[in-house]
Design an enzyme around this catalytic site. Structure first.
Site, mmCIF file in Angstrom:
data_model
loop_
_atom_site.group_PDB
_atom_site.id
_atom_site.type_symbol
_atom_site.label_atom_id
_atom_site.label_comp_id
_atom_site.label_asym_id
_atom_site.label_seq_id
_atom_site.Cartn_x
_atom_site.Cartn_y
_atom_site.Cartn_z
ATOM 1 N N GLY A 259 -54.681 -23.327 -5.201
ATOM 2 C CA GLY A 259 -55.328 -22.064 -4.881
ATOM 3 C C GLY A 259 -56.592 -22.292 -4.068
ATOM 4 N N SER A 260 -57.590 -21.498 -4.325
ATOM 5 C CA SER A 260 -58.799 -21.524 -3.484
ATOM 6 C C SER A 260 -59.586 -22.812 -3.596
ATOM 7 C CB SER A 260 -59.694 -20.346 -3.839
ATOM 8 O OG SER A 260 -59.021 -19.155 -3.562
#
Lengths: 648, 379
Positions: free
Chosen positions: A326-327
């Site tokens: 993810g981020s």
């Protein structure tokens, strides 16, 4: 009957002649016997003497003491503790059934053990000892010892068995040992004869299995004289084995205990890497299990409880589990772009909430968009569109190469089971494995750590440590073997532009310390301890256009296994990084909400090497934190008491 | 009146007879028995029980029997030969019906104080009867078919009974000793050639019959022969006896491991270590030197017997002495061949050394006959 003497004389002479003839034959035969004797006893004596020795002498292996495992402060993680068992020699027992009956009155003998013993008795020769009961406690063995005169043929015996005093907290780090199975033997080409010692234990999982070579030691041997029936007559000599090497791990048991306790019943993993040496200070996977169960041979019920648990307690999520980062992957994308010189100072990207790429619309997590976004803001607020744009400019191959440099998509060599290599894909990978061309959309997905990208918590922690130091930090689990310090994982410089690194770190600082940062709520306010971090929330499902139109269902309304994974990576102190931490809470929802508080708490615990002062926390949190600290402390004391009672 | 009776007056009388005992022979017998006690003490792990002490008592009893037999004039023994033979046959038949089953074969009659093995007794009484028969038979008739057939039946009848027990070793001994006496008595050599030819035929038949309905030997006997021919075939099964025996013997080397130091017998690798295989213990502990010493003692005994026989003045004395010598020789020759892997394991004890009451008593009684022949020789 009258005979004339002439006739008799003749007969007598004939008799004498024949007697001498026979006597000569006998003498000749005796000579043949003597020759045969000489052949056997003189000419072939050496050969027969060798055969006689083989007949007489039997070599029995002696199990060496297994190497012990300690944490970095010398606290025992795996030790050899005396285990008591009851040996029965059927021949000495006389009436075996009666002895067993008497014994069952003293101690509880499981019926299946008795059944097994009976089969062994009927199969073996009566003077060969068999194990009637194993893993007895001191109390039971005392009862048996006191009643020894009434129990002929019964002897209490002491052996060594593996004990994991830290129980659940180190199950995934240390692993466990178990009896050698036929499967274990079949895997080996030339199994060490030591493995045939009855009830010998070898490492089955985790560190115990991976460092089996060093931990096992070498077998000793005793030479015993046996008779034709195999009965031991006496011991001739004995050579003790070499005990296995003692291992000191880099893990700090206090921190590990705290981390496991902090994770509680979540399905989560935390890795704490020392930024100076690469030491794994804590490597926790929750929920865990008690490895001691496996040493004794786990019951089917207990085992199915572990395997059927959806939280997968047997899996070591820190190194085996791979997740879309993810981020938390955004630092990789931005570093790749920076190193390519694609981001000018003060350059911004317009985020309208989505980006149209080859006819497909990629959304930012914030539907309204972030407006003009620069590098710092993009990290701080985790704007997705900024990275879509950047990634298209850089290209997947550069991003993939940067991911590898930062420790993603490569396998870190750790002595643990099933260390995953994760995946940092590139064009070549997709055409090779999937047989498809790489699409721009794949790059867009990859830019924010979705799509094909997979990373383990260990890799994310290493990535964070490498960003924090600019060096090629390598994780290290073994501090020393038999007192010999192992090479540090400090690593060489990564040759990344220091200015670029600083920009990324500033962005991470903002995540944690800027009022608008995603990790702001889980910040550290103690000066000199502030962290840089990055949250991540990775989808485990595709959000379809229809779903999006109907309004995305929030995580808490979804079934657990479809919720997002919550991730957080961080390092601290910001100015002089000491620790890098990664946290993943499986299906925990938002990274800033579910993962960041854990990361912060573990970070403070590590930085203060114990319970941190409440002043390190933001004011609003302190009462909640105080309650949490008190609860964890109570649990810790309770567990310590349990351990003590176990050992007694 | 025979030649012997004619000169009876010139034989020693009363206690003077003791002076005329063959003392060297007596000493030789005692020393061989001494070797036996030594070895029985050793195989029991340095203990008089369970073998050395009873063996010693039996030896004393046997020596007394020998003396008593020796004191009685040899012609008395000749006269009761046929009776002794008949008693033995009756006892053999009794074994057939009332024998105690031991070691898979019916060989004993329990007399209460000892177990009597009539087959042992038979070895001597058959020799006595044959000697008496040829003493009575004019020499010129000894090769006539009818007069040959009679002693052959005397030999074969008890042999058949013993074979039925079954005791192959004793049967062979009976036949060989009987044949030896017949040979000495002057039976024409052509008979022996014929018998040897027939024996070869029988051996062939025995092997040919294997596995068929009319199989001549028991399966275990065939297996013994097989493993004798190739002991390595089944070293832990049927070949075990021979293999272990050779190992023990060979490992003794030149001078042995030393008294009570034999590992193979001590650790029970040796089967029947106190009976048929006692020679291996001796050879292991005293080596080649010990083995040769015992063999020499045996040979000396034979030599003294032959000397006694040659000096004797009547056919019975000569024949019975030589018959005893042949029996004695067959005992140790077969036993030693067996333990050294030269003959199948047939269960023949080492004379005067192996543990066992009947054999010891009967052998010493037989030597009593030899002594009697020596004492009552006209001088």
């Amino acid at each position: 009957m009258k005979r004339n003497s002439q006739e008799l004389e003749g007969a007598h002479r004939k008799l004498s002649r024949r007697a001498l003839l026979l006597g000569g034959l006998q003498l000749g035969f005796a000579g043949a016997l003597a020759a045969r004797m000489r052949y056997l006893q003189v000419d072939q004596a050496d050969q027969f003497r060798l055969l006689a020795e083989e007949n007489r002498i039997n070599i029995r292996l002696l199990a060496p003491a297994r190497g012990e495992i300690f944490d970095r402060n010398g606290l025992s993680l795996a030790q050899n503790s005396p285990s008591y068992r009851i040996i029965l020699v059927p021949e000495d027992a006389g009436d075996v059934e009666q002895v067993i009956a008497k014994l069952s009155q003293l101690i509880t003998l499981p019926p299946e053990d008795i059944e097994r013993a009976r089969t062994e008795i009927s199969r073996n020769r009566p003077f060969l000892p068999i194990t009637l009961a194993d893993q007895l406690n001191w109390e039971d063995i005392s009862k048996v010892a006191v009643n020894a005169p009434a129990l002929p043929g019964i002897t209490p015996e002491v052996g060594l068995t593996r004990l994991y005093p830290q129980k659940d907290d180190f199950a995934h780090v240390v692993g466990y040992v178990g009896p050698v199975s036929d499967y274990d033997l079949s895997k080996l080409e030339a199994p060490d004869p030591i493995l045939r010692i009855p009830r010998f234990q070898i490492g089955k999982v985790g560190f115990e299995a991976k460092r089996e070579d060093k931990l096992r030691g070498t077998a000793g041997a005793k030479r015993i004289e046996v008779n034709a029936g195999g009965r031991v007559m006496r011991e001739l000599d004995r050579r003790e084995g070499e005990p296995g090497a003692d291992m000191q791990l880099t893990v700090d048991a206090d921190l590990q205990n705290y981390t496991q306790a902090r994770l509680g019943t979540e399905s989560a993993a935390v890795v704490v890497v020392d930024c100076d040496t690469g030491d794994l200070r804590a490597i926790a996977s929750a929920p865990s299990f008690d490895p001691n169960l496996f040493v004794r041979g786990i019951s089917v019920a207990d085992y199915s409880l572990l395997t059927e648990d959806p939280y997968r307690p047997l899996a070591n999520k820190t190194v085996q589990g791979t997740y879309p980062p993810g981020s938390t992957f955004k630092m990789v994308t931005v570093m790749a772009a920076l190193e390519e010189g694609l981001i000018g100072p003060g350059e911004t990207v317009w985020c309208p909430g989505h980006l149209e790429v080859s006819g497909r619309r990629f959304h930012c997590w914030k539907r309204a968009g972030h407006g003009h976004v620069d590098l710092n803001t993009s990290l701080k607020q985790s704007c997705d569109v900024y990275y879509y744009d950047l990634a298209i400019k850089v290209g997947i191959d550069k991003i993939s190469a940067m991911a590898n440099r930062l420790g993603l998509g490569i396998r870190h060599d750790l002595p643990m089971s099933a260390v995953a290599s994760g995946l940092a894909p590139n064009r070549e990978w997709k055409s090779r494995v999937r047989g498809q061309d790489w699409l721009v959309g794949d790059t867009v997905n990859a830019s924010i750590g979705q799509g094909f990208i997979l990373a383990s918590p260990l890799q994310l922690a290493v990535m964070t440590a490498r960003l924090a130091t600019g060096r090629s930090i390598a994780p290290r689990l073994i501090k020393s073997i038999d007192g010999v310090e192992q090479p540090s994982g400090a690593g060489e410089s990564l040759d990344l532009n220091e200015n670029n690194l600083r920009m990324v770190r500033r962005g991470m600082y903002s995540v944690s310390n800027d009022r608008r940062g995603t990790g702001y709520r889980s910040r550290i306010i103690a000066e000199g301890m502030r962290m840089g971090g990055k949250s991540g929330t990775s989808q485990v499902r595709n959000i379809t256009a229809a779903e999006r139109a109907a309004g995305v269902i929030s995580n808490k309304d979804l079934p657990w296994e479809r919720r997002d994974h919550a991730l957080y990576v961080c390092f601290a102190p910001f100015d002089k990084p000491k620790y890098a931490i990664s946290v993943i809470v499986e299906h925990g929802g938002g990274g800033s909400k579910a993962a960041a508080p854990i990361a912060r708490d573990v970070m403070l615990q590590a930085l203060y090497d114990g319970t941190p002062p409440l002043e390190a926390y933001p004011k609003g949190d302190r009462s909640r934190i105080k309650a949490q600290q008190e609860r964890l402390e109570r649990e810790r004391i309770k567990r310590a008491q349990n351990q003590d009672s176990d050992r007694a | 009146m025979s030649y012997l009776e004619y000169h009876a007056k010139s034989t020693p009388r009363g206690l003077r007879k003791i002076l005329y005992l063959n003392w060297p022979l007596t000493l030789l017998l005692a020393s061989v028995a001494g070797v036996g006690f030594l070895m029985l003490y050793s195989v029991a792990g340095g203990s008089f029980s369970p073998w050395a002490e009873p063996q010693f008592k039996r030896f004393l009893l046997g020596m007394s029997v020998m003396l008593v037999v020796a004191m009685v004039p040899i012609w008395f023994w000749r006269n009761i030969s046929i009776l002794a033979y008949l008693i033995s046959v009756v006892l053999l038949l009794a074994v057939e019906f009332f024998g105690t089953v031991g070691m898979g074969a019916q060989r004993w009659i329990d007399l209460g104080f000892m177990r009597l093995q009539p087959s042992e007794l038979m070895k001597i009484t058959s020799v006595m009867l044959l000697a008496a028969y040829y003493d009575w038979l004019p020499p010129e008739r000894s090769s006539r078919p009818l007069w040959v057939l009679l002693p052959v039946l005397m030999i074969l009848f008890p042999t058949f009974l013993v074979l039925r027990q079954p005791d192959l070793g004793t049967s062979i001994l009976l036949m060989a000793a009987g044949g030896g006496v017949m040979f000495l008595a002057g039976v024409h050599w052509a008979y022996f050639a014929a018998v040897i030819a027939a024996a070869v035929g029988v051996v062939t038949a025995v092997f040919q019959s294997r596995g068929s309905d009319w199989q001549l030997l028991k399966d275990y006997q065939y297996r013994r022969i097989d493993t004798f021919l190739d002991p390595s075939q089944d070293p832990l099964g049927a070949g075990y006896h021979i293999t272990q025996s050779k190992i023990a013997l060979g490992s003794g080397g030149w001078s042995g491991r030393g008294y009570m130091q034999g590992t193979q017998s001590r650790l029970n690798f040796l089967p029947e270590k106190h009976t048929d295989f006692i020679f291996t213990t001796l050879a292991e502990e005293f080596g080649f030197i010990g083995g040769i010493t015992l063999l020499s003692l045996y040979i000396l005994i034979i030599v003294f017997c032959v000397a006694t026989a040659l000096a004797a003045r009547d056919r019975f004395s000569s024949l019975v002495t030589l018959g005893v010598a042949i029996t004695f020789f067959l005992f140790f020759a077969v036993n030693m061949s067996m333990v050294m892997g030269l003959a199948p394991v047939v269960g023949v004890p080492l004379p005067l050394v192996s543990y066992g009451g009947s054999a010891m008593l009967v052998l010493l009684a037989a030597f009593g006959l030899v002594q009697s022949a020596n004492i009552h020789r006209p001088r």
